[in-house]
Design a protein around this motif. Structure first.
Motif, PDB file in Angstrom:
ATOM      1  N   TYR A  36       0.889  -1.276   0.159  1.00  0.00           N
ATOM      2  CA  TYR A  36       0.050  -0.020  -0.100  1.00  0.00           C
ATOM      3  C   TYR A  36       0.782   1.278  -0.076  1.00  0.00           C
ATOM      4  N   TYR A  39       3.519   4.288  -2.895  1.00  0.00           N
ATOM      5  CA  TYR A  39       3.656   5.979  -3.377  1.00  0.00           C
ATOM      6  C   TYR A  39       4.754   6.682  -2.743  1.00  0.00           C
ATOM      7  N   ILE A  95       1.581   2.207   4.938  1.00  0.00           N
ATOM      8  CA  ILE A  95       0.877   3.602   4.601  1.00  0.00           C
ATOM      9  C   ILE A  95       1.567   4.635   5.580  1.00  0.00           C
ATOM     10  N   ILE A  97       4.424   4.887   6.745  1.00  0.00           N
ATOM     11  CA  ILE A  97       5.933   5.266   6.290  1.00  0.00           C
ATOM     12  C   ILE A  97       5.566   6.080   5.246  1.00  0.00           C
ATOM     13  N   GLU A  99       3.292   8.030   4.548  1.00  0.00           N
ATOM     14  CA  GLU A  99       2.797   9.259   4.765  1.00  0.00           C
ATOM     15  C   GLU A  99       3.870  10.267   5.352  1.00  0.00           C
ATOM     16  N   ILE A 214      -1.538   9.185  -1.779  1.00  0.00           N
ATOM     17  CA  ILE A 214      -2.050   8.044  -2.175  1.00  0.00           C
ATOM     18  C   ILE A 214      -3.008   7.752  -3.240  1.00  0.00           C
ATOM     19  N   HIS A 215      -3.500   8.928  -3.661  1.00  0.00           N
ATOM     20  CA  HIS A 215      -4.288   8.795  -5.107  1.00  0.00           C
ATOM     21  C   HIS A 215      -3.475   8.219  -6.047  1.00  0.00           C
TER      22      HIS A 215
ATOM     23  N   PHE B 106     -10.997   7.616  -0.511  1.00  0.00           N
ATOM     24  CA  PHE B 106     -10.720   8.031  -1.774  1.00  0.00           C
ATOM     25  C   PHE B 106     -12.114   8.772  -2.205  1.00  0.00           C
ATOM     26  N   ILE B 224      -3.320   8.275  11.486  1.00  0.00           N
ATOM     27  CA  ILE B 224      -2.191   7.298  11.902  1.00  0.00           C
ATOM     28  C   ILE B 224      -2.319   7.354  13.603  1.00  0.00           C
ATOM     29  N   PHE B 269       3.339   7.199  15.014  1.00  0.00           N
ATOM     30  CA  PHE B 269       3.467   6.260  14.130  1.00  0.00           C
ATOM     31  C   PHE B 269       4.358   5.398  14.690  1.00  0.00           C
TER      32      PHE B 269
END
Lengths: 302, 284
Positions: A36, A39, A95, A97, A99, A214-215, B106, B224, B269
């Motif tokens: 995931y 990106y 995700i 990471i 971000e 993420i898009h 999304f 997160i 995180f």
């Protein structure tokens, strides 16, 4: 912009997305690792190459460096996260990471230009024949990556990756080191995506962190599922098909007056909503892809 | 020294805001067994709904909040009936559910951008007064946020301990098959989970909007930290979610003393990652 230039532009971007799809296909389609956070590597490759060339380093060296830095990044990110036993933990970690990479790019203005972005990245080709050069160069690279991945996936290595995808425990019982295999697969797939990032940066000549959210993943997910998982040709077909649809509808508001009056200036968001719904429909009804994976025949005589 | 306490207070505010969506996520995670990535966008949606009533229709914030919660209920239930229930009936694995929630996030993000303007906006409330209490600066609205959060958490406790549905939710969260055997209607419970999820995300969004301002990205930022809280506290563990929210909230705000404030979520995180690895070793 003339029609030829526009078509070449579509082909060029489609090539970049095709490389992204090939990279994800190796990790997800063949090995069963849904990365995931891919990106993040895309951004790392793009910014590495962009920053190096903006400081005077020639493109070929920067391109190679984006491979290397992407590789280091992916090893640092993947080795701990692939150890996580549960898919949901892996999703949150990967995700997370990606971000954080985004946060870093936005925050460290001194290095990356922050949210304002990095501009003035020297393009690979200039001049009047620029579009054709880009188109041919990118098509050439897509072909190169495709042939490389095809050799890789048709080899015994590819076979054991697919075994890992189908039943990891059984593969481990057979003595294969599945963790290491997953690392190899994620590494190669991600490094390719990093290279695609470099190409992207040099094509668009301006990058900013918001372009690497993420898009990006949704386009690649859709392209991958459209083409069928575990099928490299499928990845190419999926990416090009999706790109033509995406670009074909981008200017729909110009020739369908209904759109202008009802939706106004928000057509772009409406298109994204359609994409999202298409994605949901795909994973609900055809999660393995539209084209079936080909049957792997190793010995025609048996 | 006074400044550290100031940041701890900020942490309590952030923790209070985090409690609501973390509880919602924790219950849903425990019941449905996957992390619902659309929680960020649900919160954003809630914030924008309240904004429409508050600013465009000139209602006070409390009424706007109540109406928004009522409106967001069908949204959540629609997601369950249209997407997740069919997927579960097909036997979809965790991967598919995660992807579906990402897809939903999304779509919601773009729906929000489609309907509302994308610049930063704020709620229309009485100008907030900053007070000094025991040497710490705290705004009136922040006190309100903490109080509202505490009240809602208390209401939740009563709900989970005393009402049939609440007990049923805890049961399903713990062991869905056993609870079916005991006669609990799991589908109804799951509907309530979604109701809970939507409403508490909506409230969380409104509180965030109250604390800072409203923009399409506001929900993604807490994603997160919410995961970190649920990981720390354990899925389905209500007390854990509460404790976790305070720990994460305070850690995030106090970290500003050491690193740039953009990295607040990164601190959450790191804590989450540490929790993953410590957990895998067996200790709970």
């Amino acid at each position: 912009m003339g029609f030829l230039e526009y078509s070449l532009a579509i082909v060029s971007i489609a090539c970049i997305y095709a490389i992204l799809t090939l990279g994800l296909n190796l990790q997800w389609g063949f090995t069963g690792v849904v990365n995931y956070g891919l990106y993040g590597v895309f951004a790392v490759g793009a910014y590495t190459s962009g920053l190096l060339t903006v400081n005077g380093i020639p493109f070929p060296i920067a391109f190679i460096c984006s491979f290397i830095i992407s590789g280091i990044y992916v090893l640092l990110a993947a080795i701990p996260t692939l150890r996580l036993k549960y898919e949901d933990q892996f999703a949150m970690a990967s995700i997370g990471i990606a971000e954080i990479v985004n946060m870093f790019l936005n925050n460290e203005r001194w290095l990356t230009g922050g949210s304002g972005g990095l501009s003035g990245i020297p393009p690979i080709f200039v001049g009047s024949s620029r579009d054709i050069c880009y188109g041919l160069f990118l098509l050439f690279l897509v072909a190169l990556f495709y042939l490389f991945l095809r050799r890789l996936t048709e080899s015994p290595f590819g076979r054991v990756l697919r075994a890992t995808r189908e039943d990891e425990v059984a593969t481990m019982i057979l003595g294969k080191h599945t963790f290491r295999l997953k690392i190899y697969s994620v590494f190669i797939g991600s490094v390719i995506v990093g290279a695609a990032g470099s190409l992207y940066a040099h094509y668009i000549t301006f990058i900013s962190p918001s372009m690497f959210g993420i898009h990006v993943m949704f386009f690649v997910f859709i392209a991958l599922i459209l083409g069928g998982i575990g099928r490299n040709e499928g990845s190419l077909i999926g990416a090009f098909l999706l790109m033509s649809f995406s670009e074909g509808t981008r200017f729909a508001r110009d020739y369908i007056p209904f759109i202008e009056t009802v939706l106004g200036g928000k057509w772009a968001y409406f298109r994204q909503i359609i994409f999202g719904m298409f994605f949901l429909i795909l994973i609900m009804y055809k999660p393995k892809g539209l084209l079936k994976e080909k049957r792997w025949v190793y010995d025609k005589n048996t | 020294m006074a400044s550290v306490i100031q940041y701890i207070v900020y942490g309590i505010i952030t923790g209070s805001i985090l409690t609501l969506p973390s509880l919602a996520m924790s219950i849903q995670y425990g019941t449905l067994r996957f992390p619902n990535f659309s929680i960020g966008e649900m919160s954003t949606l809630g914030a924008y709904l309240a904004l429409t009533f508050n600013v465009t229709l000139n209602m006070d914030l409390i009424t706007s909040a109540i109406i928004s919660c009522i409106l967001i209920l069908p949204v959540g239930l629609f997601c369950e009936y249209a997407i997740f229930r069919p997927l579960r009936k097909k036997g979809a694995g965790t991967v598919t559910l995660i992807l579906a929630s990402l897809g939903l996030a999304f779509i919601l993000q773009n729906v929000i951008r489609f309907i509302w303007p994308t610049e930063n906006i704020s709620y229309r409330i009485e100008p907030t007064i900053g007070r000094m209490i025991f040497g710490v600066r705290i705004a009136d609205k922040s006190i309100a946020i903490i109080s509202i959060s505490c009240l809602l958490v208390l209401a939740m406790f009563v709900f989970f301990k005393k009402t049939k549905i609440g007990i049923g939710m805890r049961a399903v969260s713990d062991n869905i098959d056993l609870s079916r055997v005991m006669g609990i209607d799991a589908d109804l419970i799951i509907n309530f989970t979604w109701a809970f999820f939507s409403v508490f995300s909506c409230l969380a969004g409104i509180l965030i909007g109250l604390e800072s301002n409203i923009n399409p990205n506001m929900g993604r930022k807490i994603l997160i930290p919410i995961f970190a809280v649920v990981t720390l506290g354990g899925a389905g563990n209500i007390y854990g979610a509460l404790a976790g929210a305070l720990i994460i909230g305070v850690s995030m705000e106090v970290s500003v003393l050491f690193v740039a404030s953009t990295y607040k979520e990164a601190i959450a995180f790191v804590i989450m990652l540490a929790a993953f690895f410590l957990r895998s070793k067996g200790a709970k």
